[in-house]
Scaffold this motif. Structure first.
Motif, mmCIF file in Angstrom:
data_model
loop_
_atom_site.group_PDB
_atom_site.id
_atom_site.type_symbol
_atom_site.label_atom_id
_atom_site.label_comp_id
_atom_site.label_asym_id
_atom_site.label_seq_id
_atom_site.Cartn_x
_atom_site.Cartn_y
_atom_site.Cartn_z
ATOM 1 N N VAL A 5 0.855 -1.186 0.000
ATOM 2 C CA VAL A 5 0.000 0.000 0.000
ATOM 3 C C VAL A 5 0.889 1.233 0.000
ATOM 4 O O VAL A 5 1.803 1.347 0.837
ATOM 5 N N LEU A 6 0.630 2.145 -0.921
ATOM 6 C CA LEU A 6 1.453 3.346 -1.074
ATOM 7 C C LEU A 6 0.701 4.587 -0.615
ATOM 8 O O LEU A 6 -0.460 4.789 -0.991
ATOM 9 N N GLY A 98 4.740 5.680 -11.469
ATOM 10 C CA GLY A 98 5.943 4.906 -11.770
ATOM 11 C C GLY A 98 6.379 4.043 -10.599
ATOM 12 O O GLY A 98 6.706 2.859 -10.763
ATOM 13 N N TYR A 99 6.367 4.622 -9.403
ATOM 14 C CA TYR A 99 6.732 3.868 -8.202
ATOM 15 C C TYR A 99 5.758 2.713 -8.006
ATOM 16 O O TYR A 99 6.157 1.598 -7.671
ATOM 17 N N THR A 100 4.483 2.970 -8.230
ATOM 18 C CA THR A 100 3.451 1.946 -8.094
ATOM 19 C C THR A 100 3.763 0.751 -8.998
ATOM 20 O O THR A 100 3.732 -0.400 -8.552
ATOM 21 N N GLU A 101 4.076 1.031 -10.237
ATOM 22 C CA GLU A 101 4.363 -0.034 -11.208
ATOM 23 C C GLU A 101 5.671 -0.753 -10.883
ATOM 24 O O GLU A 101 5.756 -1.976 -10.996
ATOM 25 N N GLU A 102 6.685 -0.014 -10.476
ATOM 26 C CA GLU A 102 8.006 -0.596 -10.225
ATOM 27 C C GLU A 102 8.066 -1.442 -8.950
ATOM 28 O O GLU A 102 8.924 -2.314 -8.830
ATOM 29 N N ASN A 103 7.171 -1.184 -8.004
ATOM 30 C CA ASN A 103 7.264 -1.827 -6.695
ATOM 31 C C ASN A 103 6.096 -2.739 -6.356
ATOM 32 O O ASN A 103 5.928 -3.135 -5.206
ATOM 33 N N GLY A 104 5.298 -3.089 -7.334
ATOM 34 C CA GLY A 104 4.203 -4.021 -7.111
ATOM 35 C C GLY A 104 3.161 -3.530 -6.122
ATOM 36 O O GLY A 104 2.554 -4.318 -5.401
ATOM 37 N N VAL A 105 2.947 -2.222 -6.095
ATOM 38 C CA VAL A 105 1.951 -1.643 -5.191
ATOM 39 C C VAL A 105 0.563 -2.084 -5.646
ATOM 40 O O VAL A 105 0.250 -2.060 -6.836
ATOM 41 N N ASP A 106 -0.272 -2.491 -4.675
ATOM 42 C CA ASP A 106 -1.621 -2.968 -4.961
ATOM 43 C C ASP A 106 -2.678 -1.889 -4.795
ATOM 44 O O ASP A 106 -3.776 -2.002 -5.331
ATOM 45 N N MET A 107 -2.370 -0.865 -3.980
ATOM 46 C CA MET A 107 -3.330 0.201 -3.716
ATOM 47 C C MET A 107 -2.577 1.463 -3.320
ATOM 48 O O MET A 107 -1.573 1.407 -2.621
ATOM 49 N N VAL A 108 -3.104 2.599 -3.787
ATOM 50 C CA VAL A 108 -2.569 3.905 -3.416
ATOM 51 C C VAL A 108 -3.624 4.589 -2.553
ATOM 52 O O VAL A 108 -4.811 4.568 -2.897
ATOM 53 N N VAL A 109 -3.187 5.167 -1.441
ATOM 54 C CA VAL A 109 -4.094 5.909 -0.562
ATOM 55 C C VAL A 109 -3.591 7.338 -0.502
ATOM 56 O O VAL A 109 -2.449 7.583 -0.104
ATOM 57 N N MET A 110 -4.443 8.297 -0.922
ATOM 58 C CA MET A 110 -4.032 9.693 -1.018
ATOM 59 C C MET A 110 -5.056 10.616 -0.387
ATOM 60 O O MET A 110 -6.256 10.344 -0.426
ATOM 61 N N ALA A 111 -4.574 11.729 0.131
ATOM 62 C CA ALA A 111 -5.470 12.794 0.578
ATOM 63 C C ALA A 111 -6.036 13.471 -0.669
ATOM 64 O O ALA A 111 -5.399 13.493 -1.723
#
Length: 143
Positions: A5-6, A98-111
């Motif tokens: 989770v990013l 890019g970070y999401t794709e490079e690091n196998g992130v499954d979900m991004v949580v943002m304000a």
């Protein structure tokens, strides 16, 4: 379901709500929390000159390190360890995706809006760009 989770941070207090939500997900799924800070420097060197640009980058990167450290402390307060962190330079939305794709992130949580967010905006411009281009689900937390 979610292993990575990013949470992108800009150091604003609004990020704490996103971190709260992400921490809950990370605990629920025994996932790894990732935190990224992006230094946006495009077009600045031409206006400032090389020497002033380098000094500005140093200041912004220090602010980024502090923002990431705050996020790690917040995660630690919620019992999370092993937080992955990164500071990058570039266009924030592009670097986040890019970070999401490079690091196998499954979900991004943002304000929904960060440091430069306008209170009238429903969703911050960086958040909106990430939502539109992310290959994974993006959870927006109203801040």
């Amino acid at each position: 379901m979610y292993d990575h989770v990013l949470v992108p941070t800009d150091g604003s207090d609004r990020i704490l709500d996103a971190l709260e939500h992400a921490s809950s997900l990370v605990q629920q799924y025994d996932a790894t929390l990732h935190v990224i800070y992006v230094v946006q420097a495009s077009g600045v060197v031409e206006r400032l000159g090389e020497e002033e640009f380098e000094a500005m980058i140093e200041r912004v990167e220090r602010a980024g390190k502090e923002a990431v450290e705050t996020a790690v402390e917040h995660a630690s307060d919620h019992g999370l360890t092993g937080v992955e962190t990164e500071i990058r330079q570039g266009v924030p939305a592009e670097e986040i995706v890019g970070y999401t794709e490079e690091n196998g992130v499954d979900m991004v949580v943002m304000a929904t809006a960060g440091r430069t967010g306008d209170e009238r905006d429903v969703v911050g411009s960086v958040t909106e760009r990430v939502v539109r281009s992310s290959p994974v689900p993006v959870v927006t937390v109203s801040a």
